[in-house]
Write an enzyme that holds these catalytic residues in place. Structure first.
Site, short mmCIF file in Angstrom:
data_model
loop_
_atom_site.label_atom_id
_atom_site.label_comp_id
_atom_site.label_asym_id
_atom_site.label_seq_id
_atom_site.Cartn_x
_atom_site.Cartn_y
_atom_site.Cartn_z
N GLU A 18 82.18 4.43 33.01
CA GLU A 18 82.64 5.68 33.67
C GLU A 18 82.91 5.53 35.15
OE1 GLU A 18 79.28 4.74 34.83
OE2 GLU A 18 78.94 5.55 32.84
N HIS B 289 70.43 3.29 38.25
CA HIS B 289 71.01 2.60 37.08
C HIS B 289 71.38 1.15 37.38
CE1 HIS B 289 70.94 6.21 34.77
NE2 HIS B 289 71.76 6.86 35.59
N ASP C 192 64.83 11.74 37.88
CA ASP C 192 66.23 12.03 37.56
C ASP C 192 66.33 12.33 36.05
OD1 ASP C 192 69.25 11.24 38.76
OD2 ASP C 192 69.08 10.94 36.59
N HIS D 132 68.36 11.18 33.98
CA HIS D 132 68.68 9.97 33.23
C HIS D 132 67.62 8.91 33.42
CE1 HIS D 132 72.59 11.95 34.26
NE2 HIS D 132 72.82 11.73 32.98
N ASP E 52 69.37 16.46 38.57
CA ASP E 52 70.23 16.78 37.42
C ASP E 52 69.42 17.31 36.23
OD1 ASP E 52 69.24 14.18 37.31
OD2 ASP E 52 71.19 13.23 37.01
N TYR F 123 74.38 17.14 39.91
CA TYR F 123 75.84 17.38 39.92
C TYR F 123 76.22 18.85 39.90
CZ TYR F 123 74.91 12.59 39.11
OH TYR F 123 74.39 11.34 39.26
N1 Q9C Z 1 78.48 13.13 29.02
C1 Q9C Z 1 73.00 9.40 37.86
O1 Q9C Z 1 72.55 10.50 37.66
N2 Q9C Z 1 77.73 9.55 32.20
N3 Q9C Z 1 73.91 8.84 37.05
C2 Q9C Z 1 77.18 10.68 31.54
C3 Q9C Z 1 77.65 12.61 30.09
C4 Q9C Z 1 77.04 8.86 33.21
C5 Q9C Z 1 74.38 9.53 35.87
C6 Q9C Z 1 78.08 11.23 30.49
C7 Q9C Z 1 75.94 9.57 33.95
C8 Q9C Z 1 75.40 8.77 35.10
C9 Q9C Z 1 72.61 8.62 39.07
ZN ZN Z 2 70.97 11.26 36.63
#
Ligand code: Q9C
Ligand code: ZN
Length: 343
Positions: free
Chosen positions: A118, A160, A196, A198, A285, A324
């Site tokens: 992405e 990440h 976070d 994720h 997030d 975000y």
């Molecule tokens: N449909 C951090 O929060 N893609 N990175 C998600 C969701 C990537 C997030 C797709 C998300 C990265 C630092």
């Molecule tokens: Zn994240």
């Protein structure tokens, strides 16, 4: 609380993110920082100061040399190949292709170093990533100098990014830079608590085989959420690091009651570990309004958990990661920091 921030984050301004088969305007955008700075000013959190330039030393302490060389040259190599769009991988050393090492061509090399597709690389990305690492190192030194806490307003984020992999909007692992710097300055045991939404796959990969850095992460269950291939509760560390990784995967839709219960379990682990210092990978997030995440935290919950983290009584560095919901990101981040200070 002092905040360290570099205007060079603006050099990271990609136009594209590959999302749902479309190229969209990236969720990880420069305005995120402007909203956080506005909330810091509005609440009087404390001074905002530029970083000290550290060169590549702090990044080299955790990342592979060939990876840093790749980041330094990828944009030049991409444009030299004649490509007109931003740099995105299209091929990977996947499960049935066993090549070890980056191939010569930029198309192969970018797939070698990308953990996900992405994140577009554009001109300025490397300079911004280096500035974010400087922000992390400078804020770390404030905590090492005796401050109760500091805020590293890093952008791009870092959790990440692994030893030799970028993706998920991350290039240099700023939280790992900070934790390693604390170790190198004499802290015997450092805990990295990743809140976070994720899983912090990069931070886990960097420290999974070590007993001196405890990594803990609360996140959307990778069965459902990015980064999909790491972050299970059964990952507890490798070799000498066995017992020093703790994952708390939570189901989509998790609200604050269940999230705070997992946080308390993680905080108890940090206390039992006997950490000398704490790094918090601070992604907001987990907010209910986040456009790419599924937890349901309210703005007031961020202040509540900031206070819970403070009760550990540890020197604490907050490192900015994701978040975000741009209009609310400032309030949510500063609520964690003022919640911490008010405890
Ligand atoms: N449909 C951090 O929060 N893609 N990175 C998600 C969701 C990537 C997030 C797709 C998300 C990265 C630092
Ligand atoms: Zn994240």
């Amino acid at each position: 609380m002092r905040t360290i921030h570099s205007e060079k984050h603006r050099l990271r301004a990609p136009q594209t993110e590959l999302s749902g088969g479309r190229l969209v305007r990236p969720f990880e955008c420069p305005e995120r920082v402007e909203h956080i700075l506005a909330s810091i000013a509005q609440t009087g959190l404390g001074p905002v100061e530029p970083p000290v330039a550290h060169g590549l030393g702090p990044a080299r302490a955790i990342h592979a040399p060939d990876y840093l060389d790749f980041l330094a040259t990828v944009w030049e190599r991409w444009t030299a190949a004649g490509y007109e769009g931003e740099a995105l991988p299209t091929v990977w050393p996947s499960r049935r292709m066993g090549r070890k090492g980056a191939p010569k061509a930029i198309d192969g090399a970018i797939g070698w170093y990308a953990l996900a597709g992405e994140t577009a690389i554009c001109g300025g990305t490397w300079e911004a990533a280096q500035a974010a690492a400087d922000v992390a190192a400078t804020a770390t030194d404030i905590v090492l100098g005796g401050a109760r806490a500091a805020f590293a307003l890093c952008r791009p984020p870092g959790h990440h990014a692994a030893q030799d992999m970028y993706g998920g909007y991350c290039f240099i692992n700023n939280a790992a830079v900070a934790a390693q710097r604390m170790r190198d300055a004499g802290a015997a045991r450092v805990a990295v608590l990743d809140v976070d939404f994720h899983h912090g796959n990069g931070t886990q990969a960097i420290f999974e085989d070590r007993a001196d850095v405890l990594f803990l992460s609360l996140h959307g269950d990778p069965a459902h959420e990015f980064p999909h291939f790491l972050g299970g509760a059964d990952e507890t560390g490798v070799g000498a690091g066995e017992g020093f990784t703790a994952n708390y995967p939570l189901p989509p839709g998790t609200g604050y009651a269940a999230w705070a219960e997992a946080l308390e379990a993680a905080l108890a682990r940090v206390a039992a570990f006997g950490a000398d210092a704490l790094v918090v990978s601070l992604g907001v997030d987990t907010f209910k309004g986040d456009p790419i995440s599924s937890f349901r935290l309210e703005s007031a919950d961020f202040a509540d958990y900031g206070a819970r983290i403070a009760r550990l009584g540890l020197p604490t560095l907050f490192v900015m990661e994701g978040g975000y919901a741009v209009a609310e990101i400032g309030v949510n981040v500063v609520n964690v920091l003022t919640g911490f200070e008010g405890a």
